[in-house]
Structures are given as structure tokens and as C-alpha cells.
Design a protein around this motif. Structure first.
Motif, short mmCIF file in Angstrom:
data_model
loop_
_atom_site.label_atom_id
_atom_site.label_comp_id
_atom_site.label_asym_id
_atom_site.label_seq_id
_atom_site.Cartn_x
_atom_site.Cartn_y
_atom_site.Cartn_z
N HIS A 115 0.82 -1.35 0.01
CA HIS A 115 0.03 -0.15 -0.07
C HIS A 115 0.85 1.23 0.00
O HIS A 115 0.57 2.13 -0.70
CB HIS A 115 -0.96 0.01 1.45
CG HIS A 115 -2.06 -0.71 1.06
ND1 HIS A 115 -3.02 -0.40 -0.01
CD2 HIS A 115 -2.64 -1.86 1.79
CE1 HIS A 115 -4.17 -1.60 0.12
NE2 HIS A 115 -3.93 -2.02 1.44
N GLY A 137 -8.89 -1.39 5.96
CA GLY A 137 -9.90 -1.62 6.61
C GLY A 137 -9.41 -2.15 7.66
O GLY A 137 -9.86 -2.56 8.76
N GLY A 163 -11.16 2.61 8.08
CA GLY A 163 -12.19 1.68 7.13
C GLY A 163 -13.06 0.97 7.86
O GLY A 163 -14.48 0.82 7.45
N ASP A 167 -17.11 1.02 7.77
CA ASP A 167 -17.85 -0.17 7.45
C ASP A 167 -18.99 -0.39 8.60
O ASP A 167 -19.97 -0.95 8.39
CB ASP A 167 -16.94 -1.35 7.33
CG ASP A 167 -16.03 -1.31 6.03
OD1 ASP A 167 -16.40 -0.56 5.13
OD2 ASP A 167 -15.22 -2.04 5.89
N GLY A 268 -7.35 1.60 1.31
CA GLY A 268 -8.84 1.45 0.64
C GLY A 268 -9.67 2.94 0.88
O GLY A 268 -10.05 3.34 0.03
N ASN A 272 -11.45 7.48 -0.92
CA ASN A 272 -12.76 8.47 -0.51
C ASN A 272 -12.46 9.89 -1.31
O ASN A 272 -11.56 10.40 -0.59
CB ASN A 272 -12.73 8.44 1.09
CG ASN A 272 -14.08 9.15 1.42
OD1 ASN A 272 -14.01 10.64 1.40
ND2 ASN A 272 -15.09 8.69 1.50
N ASP A 300 -7.18 -3.10 -2.41
CA ASP A 300 -6.20 -4.26 -2.66
C ASP A 300 -5.88 -4.62 -3.98
O ASP A 300 -6.79 -4.45 -4.94
CB ASP A 300 -6.69 -5.12 -1.53
CG ASP A 300 -6.44 -5.18 -0.17
OD1 ASP A 300 -5.87 -4.43 0.08
OD2 ASP A 300 -7.01 -5.99 0.47
#
Ligand code: KG4
Ligand code: ZN
Length: 339
Positions: A115, A137, A163, A167, A268, A272, A300
């Protein structure tokens, strides 16, 4: 040098081919989102079984798109951790076996290093040293990146990752898994300021985060009156503002603390758009610049594993013949690259 890379740490199966000169030659991805949706989250055993089904065809397709025969490869990189152990083992076993059969080295890659290095795939890569905001996440960290392989943790979350906060609150609003992107979509119809949720660690010095209190605040807002469509959107908007506001303030604080003027955002949640807009505006006002991976490489993928794997193979690092994967693996424990 040309490498094949495999990612299988969670619910995405992916393969990529990266060449040191020619750049990214192919990248393929299969998302298991539909498979896990019924259960409201990733079911590890189902994830592992699906990786077994998906990985080889993805590899064949990546090699075909890259017009690359195995004989033209110099190594196979795979995500060795952190992640779901069964899922990691499918990629580790496959990568180790292919490398053995093709008589080339394999290298186990740290998923978070992938990442962190994803922005290097862009035409204007970020300079070193820089501060990285890693928001996925499972992780929320601010890291000082002196060079590839030289990482210093500046601060991280004490509880939920950003993340995860997206969620879990999305779930409270009745949105299907994985809620983050859907909550962001809903937030666009929300009225700014209709709700204000706590930003726990903002009033304290330091670079730590805490997002677990958001769930309680959202639950309270959801239950305190009839949940109309507008109210749902307003709550989503306030959740997004609380998370992006906290991330932006702390990232700026990290730039001040280190005296650096380059910020890299990955993981991830880096996809946004509200976060991107806020960070870019705040950094600009601060005389700093922000670098992002393209949206599809925030979440990912195998291209980012290829970047990290290629750097480590080029530095002479190799995995042994044992099939190795680690569910937990602190970034600080990573071997440094030779200078
Ligand atoms: O990096 P990633 O693909 O997987 C991990 O390594 O964890 O990050 C996935 C996380 C999920 O929590 C997902 O909801 C979140 O990133 N995410 C978003 C957005 N896109 C993905 N959160 C908020 N807004 C988005 N647009
Ligand atoms: Zn990830």
C-alpha cells in the motif's frame, strides 16, 4: 528485471506483471465481494477456497496480457502478511511452487509496504522522505517513510481502523457490506452540519487515532428518531466528516512534527473523494503536496505487491522454499533494503 506478483490477503484475488524498465505490464483482479455479502463480512474459509479457484486463471491472464512467458520472469512476489492466514497461504503456496518450477526466486511482501509504495506506479511518483497516511480496513497509521524499506511509525489507531469505522457505521445505517464506499455515496445527499459526531483524539496532542466511539454516537442518532432517507444521509455525511476531519488534522500535524512537505495517502479509505479533497486543500494551505495512488490501486491489488517485491528482489532478498505467511506482521519488523 520483471516480476509476477500475487495478492490474496483478504477478499481480493489479484495478479500483476511489473517490469523495472517497461513499468506495469498487466494487472488482473477478482473481487469476492458478492461471495461474502450474504454474511455481512469476509468469511475466511470461503475466501481461501475462492482464492484457490481464481488465482491461476488470473495469473495466466496477466501473463498473456503482458505477453510474458514464464521464462522471461525474474521472480515471483506474493503477499506474505498481514492478513487472513488461510487466504495468505493460498498465494504463498502458489507463488513458492511456481517460482520453484520456473527456477526463479520468490519473495514474500508485506501487504502494508505494498500500500505504501502504490503511488510509485503513477507518472509523478512522490519524492522521499515523506509522511504516509495509511488508511485501510485493518490499519490507520501515520508513517515516516525515509526510503523504500525505511519506515518509522509516528502514530496509529488505538481501536478501530478508519475503514472499519466506515464499514461498521454503514452497517448500522443498513448498508450492505462493504459499507465504506456506499456510505460515502449516501453522504453526498446529506446536509452538512445536520449532525456532528465526536472527533476523539483531536483535542489531544500526538498522532494517535480512535474511531470506536463513532459507532455509539451513530447508534444513538439512528435510534433517537425515525430513520428517514434524509436522516440516514445526514448521519452518513456526519460520519464521513468526523473520519475525514480527524485524518486530515492528524496528517497535517504529522507534517508539522516531521518538518516534511510531502504527504502520501494510501489504502482503501484513500479512495474516499471527500478525504482527498480535504487533504489536498489542507496540504496546499500548509505549503505541502499530497500524492495518491490511482483509485483502483488504493484498495487491494497485485500491482502494489509487484512494486514492493521488485524492489526487494532487486536488492537481493529472497524467500526460502518453506511456504511462509504471517497473520500478524509489524511493519517495523521488515528487513531494511541495503543502501
Ligand atoms: O486497503 P483495503 O482494500 O483493504 C485492506 O487492506 O483493509 O481497504 C478496504 C477498506 C474498507 O473498509 C472499505 O470500506 C474502505 O477501505 N473504502 C472506503 C472507500 N473505498 C474503500 N471507505 C470510504 N470511502 C471509500 N470511497
Ligand atoms: Zn489492503
Amino acid at each position: 528485471m520483471r516480476v509476477l506478483a500475487i495478492e490474496s490477503s483478504c477478499d481480493e484475488s489479484a495478479a500483476a506483471v511489473l517490469d523495472a524498465q517497461a513499468g506495469l505490464m498487466a494487472h488482473e483482479l477478482y473481487s469476492q465481494v458478492e461471495l461474502h455479502r450474504t454474511y455481512g463480512g469476509v468469511v475466511p474459509e470461503l475466501a481461501s477456497r475462492d482464492h484457490v479457484r481464481r488465482l491461476l486463471p488470473l495469473i495466466e491472464s496477466a501473463l498473456a496480457h503482458a505477453a510474458t512467458a514464464p521464462a522471461a520472469l525474474d521472480g515471483v512476489a506474493y503477499t506474505a502478511g498481514p492478513g487472513l492466514i488461510g487466504a495468505l497461504l493460498t498465494g504463498a503456496a502458489l507463488a513458492t511452487s511456481l517460482a520453484y518450477a520456473w527456477k526463479i526466486p520468490a519473495i514474500g511482501v508485506h501487504h502494508l509496504e505494498g500500500h505504501l509504495l502504490a503511488p510509485l506506479l503513477e507518472s509523478e511518483p512522490p519524492p522521499f522522505p515523506h509522511v504516509a497516511l495509511l488508511v485501510s480496513g485493518g490499519h490507520t497509521q501515520l508513517i515516516e517513510v525515509a526510503a523504500i524499506g525505511r519506515y518509522r511509525l509516528l502514530g496509529e489507531t488505538r481501536d478501530d481502523a478508519a475503514g472499519e469505522a466506515f464499514d461498521k457505521t454503514a452497517k448500522l445505517l443498513g448498508l450492505p457490506y462493504p459499507g465504506g464506499p456506499q456510505l460515502a455515496e449516501l453522504a453526498r445527499q446529506g446536509t452538512p452540519g445536520a449532525f456532528t459526531f465526536p472527533r476523539p483524539m483531536l483535542d489531544r496532542p500526538g498522532l494517535e487515532f480512535s474511531f470506536s466511539g463513532l459507532k455509539t454516537a451513530v447508534l444513538h442518532a439512528v435510534r433517537s428518531a425515525e430513520l428517514t432517507a434524509q436522516r440516514r444521509a445526514d448521519i452518513a455525511r456526519a460520519v464521513e466528516e468526523a473520519i475525514t476531519g480527524t485524518l486530515t488534522a492528524k496528517a497535517l500535524r504529522a507534517l508539522e512534527y516531521t518538518g516534511l512537505a510531502t504527504l502520501v495517502v494510501s489504502g482503501g479509505v484513500g479512495a474516499n473523494r471527500a478525504l482527498r479533497a480535504q487533504l489536498s486543500a489542507a496540504a496546499q494551505a500548509h505549503g505541502a503536496r499530497v500524492y495518491y495512488p490511482r483509485i483502483e490501486f488504493c484498495t487491494d491489488n497485485a500491482a502494489m505487491i509487484a512494486v514492493a517485491g521488485l524492489a526487494r528482489l532487486a536488492a537481493g532478498q529472497r524467500a526460502g522454499l518453506a511456504i511462509e505467511a504471517r497473520a500478524q506482521w509489524p511493519l517495523a519488523a521488515l528487513a531494511q533494503l541495503a543502501a
